[in-house]
Design a protein around this motif. Sequence first.
Motif, mmCIF file in Angstrom:
data_model
loop_
_atom_site.group_PDB
_atom_site.id
_atom_site.type_symbol
_atom_site.label_atom_id
_atom_site.label_comp_id
_atom_site.label_asym_id
_atom_site.label_seq_id
_atom_site.Cartn_x
_atom_site.Cartn_y
_atom_site.Cartn_z
ATOM 1 N N PRO A 1 0.826 -1.217 0.000
ATOM 2 C CA PRO A 1 0.000 0.000 0.000
ATOM 3 C C PRO A 1 0.853 1.256 0.000
ATOM 4 C CG PRO A 1 -0.008 -1.026 2.169
ATOM 5 C CD PRO A 1 0.707 -1.975 1.264
ATOM 6 N N ALA A 2 0.353 2.306 -0.618
ATOM 7 C CA ALA A 2 1.085 3.568 -0.663
ATOM 8 C C ALA A 2 1.289 4.149 0.733
ATOM 9 C CB ALA A 2 0.341 4.572 -1.544
ATOM 10 N N GLY A 3 0.412 3.785 1.672
ATOM 11 C CA GLY A 3 0.529 4.285 3.039
ATOM 12 C C GLY A 3 1.817 3.886 3.732
ATOM 13 N N VAL A 4 2.509 2.868 3.221
ATOM 14 C CA VAL A 4 3.810 2.473 3.780
ATOM 15 C C VAL A 4 4.764 3.663 3.777
ATOM 16 C CG1 VAL A 4 5.889 1.112 3.238
ATOM 17 C CG2 VAL A 4 3.661 0.011 3.261
ATOM 18 N N PHE A 5 4.597 4.576 2.815
ATOM 19 C CA PHE A 5 5.540 5.682 2.651
ATOM 20 C C PHE A 5 5.098 6.965 3.345
ATOM 21 C CE2 PHE A 5 6.023 2.947 -1.132
ATOM 22 C CZ PHE A 5 7.356 2.604 -0.998
ATOM 23 N N ASP A 6 4.079 6.890 4.181
ATOM 24 C CA ASP A 6 3.607 8.092 4.875
ATOM 25 C C ASP A 6 4.737 8.748 5.671
ATOM 26 O OD1 ASP A 6 1.096 7.727 3.881
ATOM 27 O OD2 ASP A 6 0.198 6.999 5.751
ATOM 28 N N GLY A 7 4.707 10.082 5.701
ATOM 29 C CA GLY A 7 5.654 10.809 6.549
ATOM 30 C C GLY A 7 6.795 11.454 5.797
ATOM 31 N N VAL A 8 6.864 11.270 4.459
ATOM 32 C CA VAL A 8 7.920 11.919 3.675
ATOM 33 C C VAL A 8 7.273 12.795 2.610
ATOM 34 C CG1 VAL A 8 9.611 10.094 4.120
ATOM 35 C CG2 VAL A 8 8.133 9.940 2.108
ATOM 36 N N ASP A 9 8.064 13.689 2.051
ATOM 37 C CA ASP A 9 7.510 14.682 1.131
ATOM 38 C C ASP A 9 7.310 14.153 -0.281
ATOM 39 O OD1 ASP A 9 7.337 16.916 2.965
ATOM 40 O OD2 ASP A 9 9.530 16.925 2.953
ATOM 41 N N TYR A 10 8.234 13.324 -0.766
ATOM 42 C CA TYR A 10 8.097 12.795 -2.118
ATOM 43 C C TYR A 10 8.693 11.399 -2.180
ATOM 44 C CZ TYR A 10 8.230 12.315 -7.191
ATOM 45 O OH TYR A 10 8.029 11.863 -8.475
ATOM 46 N N VAL A 11 8.012 10.501 -2.904
ATOM 47 C CA VAL A 11 8.482 9.131 -3.095
ATOM 48 C C VAL A 11 8.689 8.904 -4.584
ATOM 49 C CG1 VAL A 11 8.041 6.686 -2.699
ATOM 50 C CG2 VAL A 11 7.229 8.373 -1.040
ATOM 51 N N ALA A 12 9.945 8.676 -4.961
ATOM 52 C CA ALA A 12 10.324 8.453 -6.358
ATOM 53 C C ALA A 12 10.406 6.945 -6.580
ATOM 54 C CB ALA A 12 11.665 9.118 -6.657
ATOM 55 N N LEU A 13 9.383 6.395 -7.227
ATOM 56 C CA LEU A 13 9.286 4.944 -7.377
ATOM 57 C C LEU A 13 9.885 4.466 -8.695
ATOM 58 C CD1 LEU A 13 5.626 4.312 -6.137
ATOM 59 C CD2 LEU A 13 7.752 3.793 -4.901
ATOM 60 N N GLY A 14 10.393 3.236 -8.651
ATOM 61 C CA GLY A 14 10.800 2.508 -9.832
ATOM 62 C C GLY A 14 10.193 1.124 -9.785
ATOM 63 N N HIS A 15 10.203 0.423 -10.905
ATOM 64 C CA HIS A 15 9.793 -0.962 -11.121
ATOM 65 C C HIS A 15 8.734 -1.050 -12.204
ATOM 66 C CE1 HIS A 15 9.132 -5.189 -10.837
ATOM 67 N NE2 HIS A 15 7.890 -5.049 -10.436
ATOM 68 N N LEU A 16 7.634 -0.319 -12.090
ATOM 69 C CA LEU A 16 6.609 -0.350 -13.126
ATOM 70 C C LEU A 16 7.025 0.573 -14.272
ATOM 71 C CD1 LEU A 16 3.314 -0.362 -11.032
ATOM 72 C CD2 LEU A 16 4.703 -2.286 -11.834
ATOM 73 N N HIS A 17 6.784 0.135 -15.509
ATOM 74 C CA HIS A 17 7.336 0.830 -16.661
ATOM 75 C C HIS A 17 6.447 1.929 -17.220
ATOM 76 C CE1 HIS A 17 10.479 -2.493 -17.779
ATOM 77 N NE2 HIS A 17 10.606 -2.021 -16.545
ATOM 78 N N GLY A 18 5.266 2.090 -16.683
ATOM 79 C CA GLY A 18 4.398 3.182 -17.095
ATOM 80 C C GLY A 18 4.518 4.349 -16.137
ATOM 81 N N CYS A 19 4.674 5.567 -16.677
ATOM 82 C CA CYS A 19 4.703 6.764 -15.829
ATOM 83 C C CYS A 19 3.312 6.948 -15.231
ATOM 84 C CB CYS A 19 5.097 7.970 -16.684
ATOM 85 S SG CYS A 19 5.212 9.511 -15.754
ATOM 86 N N GLN A 20 3.239 7.069 -13.910
ATOM 87 C CA GLN A 20 1.921 7.154 -13.273
ATOM 88 C C GLN A 20 1.997 7.793 -11.897
ATOM 89 O OE1 GLN A 20 0.595 2.858 -12.667
ATOM 90 N NE2 GLN A 20 2.509 2.560 -13.793
#
Length: 387
Positions: free
Chosen positions: A201-220
């Motif tokens: 879940p995206a909630g795992v990353f709560d508490g920071v200003d920006y999360v720069a994700l990799g792995h999925l190949h579509g920009c989203q």
Amino acid sequence: MRVLHTSDWHLGRAFHRVSMLGAQADFIGHLVTTVRRHAVDAVVVSGDVYDRAVPPLAAVELFDDALHRLAALGVPTVMISGNHDSARRLGVGAGLIDRAGIHLRTEPSAAGTPVLLADAHGDVAFYGLPYLEPALVKDEFAVDRAGHEAVLGAAMDRVRADLAGRPPGTRSVVLAHAFVTGGQASDSERDITVGGVAAVPAGVFDGVDYVALGHLHGCQTITERVRYSGSPLAYSFSEAGHRKSMWLVDLDADGSVTAERLDCPVPRPLARIRGALDDLLADPALARHEDAWVEATLTDAVRPADPMARLAERFPHTLSLAFDPERGPGDPDVSYARRLVGRSDRQIAQDFVAHVRGAGPDEQEAAVLGEAFDAVRADDTVREAAR
């Protein structure tokens, strides 16, 4: 602070046996130009720098060139390893490279130790969370169950603990390589399922200003603060509808985020065409695909003679040819492959059990099958990392 977010370069990867090295080199040039043109303060690369643990020499040389060009700009770059990378190989020389402003973060144990960069408003802490293979890092993070949510949650606990000890107003960026709930996958990502679950879940990353994700190949955009840049190039025909781009992220003094998509160069468009061969060769509406890389699916009831050669006369860059004859729903010749579309390896195994003995696995048997699949995948990961 202005941050350029990219990921999933997959240096060394081919597209249906067509070398992409030239297109990858063009992307690196575009990246450097973008950094200069848009006055970028920091570049983040969220994993899968290479396509495999032992990349070809040409891919290593291209990566070396990218590092030199980024360092020459004087703009700090933060990179993490992805599930395609060998973390140990990518991280070789990280301490020395760090002095040039290229910060490689490949060690799970360093998840709570940020790269600190400053602008006129104070520090921005960049936390690099390399791909965390649950079976390999569960002891490092002292979690009872080896799952993606558990290990990422523990890593983020370290991030939040470190951030809490920093001066008020310190802003934060997390780089992570994971499958986050709500993201749309394509055919070119390697499966990272554990225990039947791949997404966190995206909630795992709560508490920071920006999360720069990799792995999925579509920009989203998962949330306004949690985004995938996607790969800069298409690596499967399932990405034919993707707009390949990077995120230009402005992190304001109060931690608010604004983001703009910047397009990447397209070496050749992709097209998926379907129909009877004669129709595909005659349809004027398909003229726009004559210079594209083409995936053709033929629906002829009888397989035509020399289909690839005939297609290539009109579509010279045809790379993939499939046959899917149009049949009625009750036709016994409906292919086994079609029945498997959208089903995981685990589901296929359970279907096989049901086919052989007339009843599917019970709860205990399903658990054994699941553990077997997880063990095989974890063993493959260990061997890949050790190469």
